[in-house]
Design an enzyme around this catalytic site. Structure first.
Site, short mmCIF file in Angstrom:
data_model
loop_
_atom_site.label_atom_id
_atom_site.label_comp_id
_atom_site.label_asym_id
_atom_site.label_seq_id
_atom_site.Cartn_x
_atom_site.Cartn_y
_atom_site.Cartn_z
N CYS A 13 5.34 8.06 1.74
CA CYS A 13 5.56 7.99 3.84
C CYS A 13 6.74 6.98 4.12
CB CYS A 13 4.28 8.02 4.54
SG CYS A 13 3.41 6.30 3.17
N GLU A 129 -6.90 -2.78 4.12
CA GLU A 129 -6.58 -2.52 5.11
C GLU A 129 -7.82 -2.52 5.99
OE1 GLU A 129 -5.36 1.71 5.42
OE2 GLU A 129 -5.69 1.65 7.79
N CYS A 197 -2.99 8.69 9.81
CA CYS A 197 -1.77 8.72 9.62
C CYS A 197 -1.15 9.82 9.70
CB CYS A 197 -1.07 7.61 9.46
SG CYS A 197 -0.56 7.71 7.65
S1 SF4 Z 1 -0.21 3.80 7.09
FE1 SF4 Z 1 0.46 5.87 6.22
S2 SF4 Z 1 2.44 5.89 6.96
FE2 SF4 Z 1 1.56 3.50 6.76
S3 SF4 Z 1 1.58 3.05 4.20
FE3 SF4 Z 1 -0.45 3.34 5.12
S4 SF4 Z 1 0.14 5.93 4.09
FE4 SF4 Z 1 2.07 5.15 5.00
#
Ligand code: SF4
Length: 312
Positions: A13, A129, A197
């Site tokens: 991505c 995250e 995302c």
């Molecule tokens: S949020 Fe989505 S675009 Fe960003 S690193 Fe993670 S998987 Fe990839």
């Protein structure tokens, strides 16, 4: 006939591409200035981590062991603000490769808190995250991963509440949990756009659609990759044998027994070379690539600049 259907999109991505590009560029320009450190893993893929380890990058969160003026790159998953603060206090030269879509959620959380909201964040408590977002305000951000944890929340109805979520969750499960939380707190404020995302959404839609006409699903990706795990989960929910492997030699001998059509995809942090290696291996076992099924095209690019403080 043993046929393979190959999913597209599947590879990097924009966030992963950006983080890997940044680290490669930092190595090219700054490796003469000493060790380059990365907190956690630059992206959740074993192959990528060992590629950078071979270039002498050290993956570590142990700030105490890092000499003054070392370069510290924060990983694509985002980083806890307290960790950034400590790294700067240790006189490390920091550069952030956090995906802009993860940063967007951090910023939304901060904005809501500054406006007097408490935030319910749907995510996995021990994922980088979620750790990074929650660290913005430990008293006012609450991470929930399922209905049971949502039941444990006990806000007064007059409390201003906002709902955010991790970017790499299951689209369907998250919708269900959002709906559940909204029933409990009807006035809760939702973000304008889904926080899941585009890359996670596209890969899940492709797997969901095509897995229905396959007998088994192979996802190439690492066990600690949230988006890869969620792809495997889709196959399991449909009821077909589904497996998540890092590379071809992890494929169990008996996995392909009684299977005619195989669906292959990969997580968003997986180099396509690993998928091609798997396809090569399957070919030697009598499988044919019947079709690359292109469900959507991705043109997203996240640009970057490397702006590093000078060593003093
Ligand atoms: S949020 Fe989505 S675009 Fe960003 S690193 Fe993670 S998987 Fe990839």
């Amino acid at each position: 006939m043993f046929n393979i259907l190959l999913a597209s999109p599947r590879w990097y991505c924009a966030g992963v591409d950006r983080a890997i590009g940044m680290l490669d560029d930092i190595i090219k320009t700054y490796s003469s200035e000493g060790t380059i450190y990365v907190n956690h893993e630059i992206v959740h893929n074993k192959f990528i981590v060992s590629y950078f380890e071979r270039k002498w990058v050290i993956f570590s969160d142990d700030l105490e062991s890092m000499p003054k003026w070392s370069i510290m790159v924060f990983s694509a998953h985002g980083v806890a603000p307290s960790f950034v603060k400590q790294a700067k206090e240790k006189w490390l030269r920091c550069i952030d490769s956090t995906c802009p879509l993860v940063l967007k959620v951090h910023n939304e959380a901060k904005k809501f808190i500054s406006e007097g909201f408490q935030v319910i964040y749907i995510g996995k408590k021990n994922h980088q995250e979620a750790i990074g977002v929650r660290d913005n305000d430990l008293k006012n951000i609450f991470v929930v991963g399922n209905k049971k944890e949502a039941d444990e929340l006990n806000f007064k109805q007059e409390q201003k509440l906002a709902l955010l979520n991790q970017t790499t969750l299951s689209v369907d499960d998250t919708k269900e949990l959002i709906h559940y939380i909204c029933k409990k707190y009807p006035d809760i404020k939702l973000p304008g756009f889904s926080d899941i995302c585009y890359a996670t959404t596209n890969r899940q839609e492709a797997v969901k659609e095509i897995a229905k006409r396959s007998d088994a699903l192979i996802i190439v990706g690492s066990q600690n990759s949230s988006n890869s795990q969620k792809l495997k989960l889709i196959g399991e929910k449909i009821g077909i044998p589904s497996i998540l492997i890092d590379k071809k030699n992890e494929l169990p001998d008996n996995f392909l027994t009684s299977i005619q059509t195989l669906w292959v995809s990969s997580g968003a942090s997986v180099p396509d070379a690993l998928v091609q290696e798997l396809l090569g291996h399957l070919k030697t076992l009598g499988w044919t690539l019947k079709e690359e099924v292109i469900m959507s095209e991705e043109k997203m690019i996240f640009p970057y600049t490397i702006d590093l403080e000078k060593k003093k």
